[in-house]
Design a protein around this motif. Structure first.
Motif, PDB file in Angstrom:
ATOM      1  N   GLU A  19     -16.682  -1.398 -29.530  1.00 18.94           N
ATOM      2  CA  GLU A  19     -16.265  -2.350 -30.570  1.00 18.94           C
ATOM      3  C   GLU A  19     -15.121  -1.752 -31.355  1.00 18.94           C
ATOM      4  OE1 GLU A  19     -19.240  -3.684 -33.250  1.00 18.94           O
ATOM      5  OE2 GLU A  19     -20.588  -4.358 -31.669  1.00 18.94           O
ATOM      6  N   SER A  20     -14.165  -2.596 -31.679  1.00 19.45           N
ATOM      7  CA  SER A  20     -13.101  -2.156 -32.583  1.00 19.45           C
ATOM      8  C   SER A  20     -12.586  -3.372 -33.329  1.00 19.45           C
ATOM      9  CB  SER A  20     -11.965  -1.494 -31.793  1.00 19.45           C
ATOM     10  OG  SER A  20     -10.989  -1.009 -32.689  1.00 19.45           O
ATOM     11  N   LEU A  21     -12.374  -3.209 -34.606  1.00 20.28           N
ATOM     12  CA  LEU A  21     -11.707  -4.239 -35.390  1.00 20.28           C
ATOM     13  C   LEU A  21     -10.975  -3.561 -36.532  1.00 20.28           C
ATOM     14  CD1 LEU A  21     -13.544  -4.822 -38.158  1.00 20.28           C
ATOM     15  CD2 LEU A  21     -15.014  -5.947 -36.491  1.00 20.28           C
ATOM     16  N   ILE A  22      -9.990  -4.263 -37.059  1.00 18.54           N
ATOM     17  CA  ILE A  22      -9.145  -3.628 -38.080  1.00 18.54           C
ATOM     18  C   ILE A  22      -9.149  -4.452 -39.370  1.00 18.54           C
ATOM     19  CG2 ILE A  22      -7.722  -2.223 -36.570  1.00 18.54           C
ATOM     20  CD1 ILE A  22      -5.672  -4.446 -36.479  1.00 18.54           C
ATOM     21  N   SER A  23     -10.309  -5.024 -39.668  1.00 22.08           N
ATOM     22  CA  SER A  23     -10.435  -5.736 -40.938  1.00 22.08           C
ATOM     23  C   SER A  23     -11.698  -5.297 -41.677  1.00 22.08           C
ATOM     24  CB  SER A  23     -10.458  -7.247 -40.684  1.00 22.08           C
ATOM     25  OG  SER A  23     -11.398  -7.544 -39.681  1.00 22.08           O
ATOM     26  N   ASN A  24     -12.286  -4.197 -41.273  1.00 23.67           N
ATOM     27  CA  ASN A  24     -13.438  -3.604 -41.958  1.00 23.67           C
ATOM     28  C   ASN A  24     -13.556  -2.161 -41.492  1.00 23.67           C
ATOM     29  OD1 ASN A  24     -16.344  -2.635 -41.953  1.00 23.67           O
ATOM     30  ND2 ASN A  24     -16.531  -4.467 -43.209  1.00 23.67           N
ATOM     31  N   LYS A  25     -13.603  -1.235 -42.445  1.00 26.27           N
ATOM     32  CA  LYS A  25     -13.590   0.177 -42.056  1.00 26.27           C
ATOM     33  C   LYS A  25     -14.902   0.897 -42.380  1.00 26.27           C
ATOM     34  CE  LYS A  25     -11.509   1.615 -46.417  1.00 26.27           C
ATOM     35  NZ  LYS A  25     -10.380   2.230 -47.092  1.00 26.27           N
ATOM     36  N   PHE A  26     -15.911   0.118 -42.752  1.00 23.40           N
ATOM     37  CA  PHE A  26     -17.147   0.734 -43.256  1.00 23.40           C
ATOM     38  C   PHE A  26     -17.716   1.779 -42.292  1.00 23.40           C
ATOM     39  CE2 PHE A  26     -21.766   0.834 -43.907  1.00 23.40           C
ATOM     40  CZ  PHE A  26     -21.807   1.182 -45.252  1.00 23.40           C
ATOM     41  N   ASN A  27     -17.730   1.457 -41.011  1.00 22.95           N
ATOM     42  CA  ASN A  27     -18.369   2.363 -40.042  1.00 22.95           C
ATOM     43  C   ASN A  27     -17.446   3.425 -39.465  1.00 22.95           C
ATOM     44  OD1 ASN A  27     -21.216   1.418 -39.719  1.00 22.95           O
ATOM     45  ND2 ASN A  27     -20.166  -0.522 -39.341  1.00 22.95           N
ATOM     46  N   GLY A  28     -16.152   3.346 -39.752  1.00 23.24           N
ATOM     47  CA  GLY A  28     -15.243   4.379 -39.234  1.00 23.24           C
ATOM     48  C   GLY A  28     -15.195   4.398 -37.720  1.00 23.24           C
ATOM     49  N   LEU A  29     -15.194   5.591 -37.155  1.00 23.83           N
ATOM     50  CA  LEU A  29     -15.166   5.675 -35.695  1.00 23.83           C
ATOM     51  C   LEU A  29     -16.248   6.641 -35.215  1.00 23.83           C
ATOM     52  CD1 LEU A  29     -12.320   7.937 -34.259  1.00 23.83           C
ATOM     53  CD2 LEU A  29     -13.240   8.160 -36.545  1.00 23.83           C
ATOM     54  N   GLU A  30     -16.720   6.400 -34.026  1.00 24.09           N
ATOM     55  CA  GLU A  30     -17.762   7.265 -33.482  1.00 24.09           C
ATOM     56  C   GLU A  30     -17.942   7.004 -31.992  1.00 24.09           C
ATOM     57  OE1 GLU A  30     -19.227  10.147 -33.305  1.00 24.09           O
ATOM     58  OE2 GLU A  30     -19.684   9.893 -35.425  1.00 24.09           O
ATOM     59  N   GLU A  31     -18.397   8.064 -31.325  1.00 25.80           N
ATOM     60  CA  GLU A  31     -18.923   7.898 -29.963  1.00 25.80           C
ATOM     61  C   GLU A  31     -20.345   8.425 -30.026  1.00 25.80           C
ATOM     62  OE1 GLU A  31     -16.004  10.466 -29.623  1.00 25.80           O
ATOM     63  OE2 GLU A  31     -14.835   8.760 -30.308  1.00 25.80           O
ATOM     64  N   GLN A  32     -21.284   7.535 -29.899  1.00 28.89           N
ATOM     65  CA  GLN A  32     -22.699   7.927 -29.956  1.00 28.89           C
ATOM     66  C   GLN A  32     -23.262   7.980 -28.543  1.00 28.89           C
ATOM     67  OE1 GLN A  32     -24.566   4.960 -32.448  1.00 28.89           O
ATOM     68  NE2 GLN A  32     -24.393   6.261 -34.260  1.00 28.89           N
ATOM     69  N   ILE A  33     -23.822   9.133 -28.213  1.00 28.91           N
ATOM     70  CA  ILE A  33     -24.494   9.280 -26.924  1.00 28.91           C
ATOM     71  C   ILE A  33     -25.987   9.162 -27.194  1.00 28.91           C
ATOM     72  CG2 ILE A  33     -24.760  10.735 -24.878  1.00 28.91           C
ATOM     73  CD1 ILE A  33     -21.818  10.037 -25.537  1.00 28.91           C
ATOM     74  N   LEU A  34     -26.600   8.146 -26.626  1.00 35.68           N
ATOM     75  CA  LEU A  34     -28.022   7.911 -26.859  1.00 35.68           C
ATOM     76  C   LEU A  34     -28.800   8.464 -25.666  1.00 35.68           C
ATOM     77  CD1 LEU A  34     -27.676   4.168 -27.991  1.00 35.68           C
ATOM     78  CD2 LEU A  34     -27.310   6.241 -29.337  1.00 35.68           C
ATOM     79  N   ALA A  35     -29.613   9.474 -25.914  1.00 36.76           N
ATOM     80  CA  ALA A  35     -30.350  10.111 -24.823  1.00 36.76           C
ATOM     81  C   ALA A  35     -31.842  10.086 -25.138  1.00 36.76           C
ATOM     82  CB  ALA A  35     -29.857  11.547 -24.626  1.00 36.76           C
TER      83      ALA A  35
END
Lengths: 424, 271
Positions: free
Chosen positions: A275-291
């Motif tokens: 997901e990416s959007l440029i009208s809300n920055k609340f969550n910032g950026l991340e790569e989450q590896i779910l194991a």
């Protein structure tokens, strides 16, 4: 800018070279081999990203910037201010005729393929920014030229050189967090992604990221980085992708989506959401590896066990055993007090790792870009390509482009067999 | 829930379990046979869970709670294991001149009937708390389990304060373990090389002050002192570190000489 050293302990780095062969050019052996020799570097595209590289090059010992090129004179002057002795060009073909050993391509995406191919064919080693190209066929053509010429090709996937990523992926691949069962990648900003214009006529030249003829938008500028991380974690390539994209907020004449949401599906059924959007920055950026035994947040540089938190020091001890190290680890002390807070604060992969909010469109401090550039300069001197580096970049580039196709056509896109480079 | 992962390249099983006997348990079992390593870890977890149930004074169903609740009312007939534990407590209470006291100063109000293997509390003010003993007991049981399975290399960290080192580190002659400064976490007070030894540490930390009581005065010990004891005997190390933490200065040599085999380090941290 202060000179930095590769911050991973050299013994750990040596062990990592086996896992991540593109690090070979960072090894002590290569550093000694290239000591005292300077790679003559030309930079094609001296805008924001090109200048970012030039600033790093000021501190790379074995680099000498001898040529600069840009069709936009204010940017060319900006670069020349950092390296006044460098020759300046407005046509990259003229630069390729100069005595540079290697070139850095930091132009708009639509220019990457033909400049890179021309440079490789001219016998130059090339560092090209990611994504590789605007079309999958162009990515493939770049890859083939790279293989045919035997020249060095680096693509700007700096996470492959970021110490916290290297440590994290090494840990993940030992299986200590169990099986990877899902990947969530996202990058949120809240800005229009525009650069100021001295003249409205320069809109497409300066704001090239916003137009389909020159850019894939969020997918090629941001997602390409994160999709590579997903593939690195999975040690596989997705077989299909579906998603939606639209211009939701910035309806200012731009042509690229400002809001994308996709699912990439790996052969074993694991999904990577993007997901990416440029009208809300609340969550910032991340790569989450779910194991199955825990979660990694790679941008944050942390991992979290599902149920348990090993005592500090134990994982350090395991790491030392894995790397044939015998050294004191301090964890003994008076009674351990159970944490009563429900919050799982996690553990850092390495101490003092860099972190970012993802807002910059140029680059972040200590994100591996310096190490990547230094490795390229070493490779220019030795003439030895970096194993697996281009392949990692190729697939993330193609996947970002297939994602655009999936959103444009609103259908599931299978990864085309003809684009598998193992078959080429 | 217990976590475990076997590192096949190095033959290291890492087991981790949160909230066992009020603390965390981590074990490294060096064993080329993965299934055997997993069996050993599971046995350690099950045994520690059993001891947690047995020694937990906050659980209505634990035997310790039954003893604490009813031994003042009538003689309490102890199981063989509990009789051994109570006898051990009496032994250590005597050996430490009363500074190891699981009743915080009321130990002399426990009446032992050696013939019937029962105890009776003189009044209801007596209540047993096995902090300062239980972890050593559990560590001893873990050592037995490792021994039963012929595991020759292992490191067990029971809440940082009780560490058992069996055999040697895979790349050294012993297990190197540092004692962390409780108020300056990045500082190491002392480095130990442990081989077939237990390291037990007792003291206050910045977040946990006054959990040790001087049984003579029934006052909290709030000094910045840290006591570390290295011993081949898990319970000796655990009991002695607690007793010396509580003991008055002039009693420290008197108590220490009762444990000639133990290596004692006392750090007076000025906080």
């Amino acid at each position: 800018m202060k000179r930095r050293n590769f911050i991973i302990n050299t013994s750990i780095l040596s062990a990592m070279t086996g896992l991540f062969p593109w690090l070979e050019s960072c090894s002590d052996r290569k550093q000694k081999e290239t000591a005292g020799v300077k790679a003559r570097i030309g930079v094609i595209g001296t805008g924001s990203r090109g200048t970012y590289h030039l600033q790093h090059l000021l501190t790379v010992k074995n680099a000498e910037v001898t040529a600069l090129c840009d069709i936009y004179l204010p940017h060319l002057k900006q670069g020349a201010a950092l390296f006044p002795a460098a020759k300046t060009f407005t046509d990259y073909r003229a630069l390729l005729e100069s005595d540079v050993d290697g070139v850095i391509v930091a132009t708009p995406l639509s220019e990457h393929a033909h400049i890179t191919i021309d440079a490789l064919k001219a016998g130059k080693h090339v560092f090209c920014e990611k994504a590789m190209a605007l079309k999958p066929d162009d990515c493939l053509a770049m890859y083939r030229t790279y293989r045919e010429t035997g020249r060095v090709l680096y693509i700007g996937q700096q996470r492959l050189f970021d110490p916290k990523y290297l440590k994290a992926l090494e840990m993940l691949h030992t299986g200590f967090l169990g099986d990877v069962t899902g990947i969530r990648c996202y990058w949120y900003r809240n800005n229009d992604w525009r650069r100021p214009l001295p003249d409205p006529a320069l809109e497409h030249l300066i704001n090239w990221r916003l137009y389909r003829a020159t850019s894939g938008g969020l997918m090629t500028e941001l997602a390409a980085h994160q999709l590579q991380v997903g593939n690195w974690a999975m040690q596989a390539i997705p077989e299909s992708v579906a998603g939606f994209g639209d211009i939701v907020f910035w309806k200012d004449g731009r042509e690229v989506y400002d809001n994308v949401s996709l699912v990439y599906r790996y052969p074993n059924g694991v999904n990577m959401t993007y997901e990416s959007l440029i009208s809300n920055k609340f969550n910032g950026l991340e790569e989450q590896i779910l194991a199955s035994k825990g979660t990694m947040e790679l941008e944050r540089g942390k991992y979290y066990f599902e149920e348990v938190k090993p005592a500090p020091g134990i994982l350090q001890l395991i790491n030392q055993i894995e790397h044939d190290i015998f050294d004191n680890v301090s964890f003994a002390g008076p009674s351990w007090v159970p944490e009563t807070a429900l919050e799982n604060r996690g553990e850092y992969f390495i101490n003092n790792s860099s972190q970012t909010d993802g807002a910059s469109s140029v680059g972040f401090v200590n994100d591996g870009s310096f190490e990547l550039l230094q490795a390229f300069c070493n490779a220019v001197i030795t003439g030895k390509p970096a194993e697996r580096l281009v392949e990692e970049a190729y697939y993330s580039s193609v996947l970002s482009l297939l994602g655009i196709q999936a959103m444009d056509e609103q259908r599931v896109i299978k990864f085309p067999k003809e684009l598998r480079i193992e078959n080429n | 829930m217990a976590y475990s992962h076997y590192y096949a390249d190095t033959g290291v099983l890492h087991g981790s379990c949160l909230h066992l006997m009020g603390t965390g348990l981590d074990a490294l079992v060096i064993e080329v046979d993965k299934q055997k390593a997993e069996r050993v870890w599971m046995e350690i977890v099950l045994e520690t869970e059993r001891l947690h149930r047995m020694f937990n004074r906050f659980s209505d169903s634990s035997e310790l709670t039954r003893i604490n609740n009813t031994a003042a009312l009538h003689d309490y007939q102890l199981s063989p294991e509990w009789w051994a534990v109570m006898s051990d407590l009496r032994h250590y209470h005597d050996l430490t001149k009363g500074y190891f006291d699981p009743t915080c100063g009321y130990f002399d109000r426990i009446l032992f009937d050696d013939a019937r293997r029962s105890v009776r509390f003189k009044n209801s003010s007596v209540s047993i708390d096995l902090g300062g003993y239980a972890k050593g007991y559990a560590l001893q049981r873990m050592k037995d389990i490792l021994n039963d399975h012929q595991v020759t290399q292992s490191l067990i960290n029971f809440g940082n304060s009780a560490i058992l080192a069996v055999g040697n580190h895979p790349h050294g002659s012993a297990w190197p373990v540092g004692l962390t400064h409780p108020y300056l976490p990045y500082k190491t007070l002392k480095s130990f090389l442990l081989r077939d030894l237990t390291l037990s540490s007792s003291g206050n930390t910045s977040s946990n002050v006054g959990h040790i009581i001087n049984p003579m005065t029934r006052e909290k010990v709030e000094t910045g002192k840290i006591v570390s004891v290295v011993s081949t005997h898990c319970i000796d190390a655990e009991v002695l570190s607690t007793a010396l933490m509580a003991a008055d200065e002039d009693m420290i040599p008197v108590i220490s000489q009762e444990f000639p085999e133990c290596q004692i380090d006392i750090f007076n941290l000025h906080i």
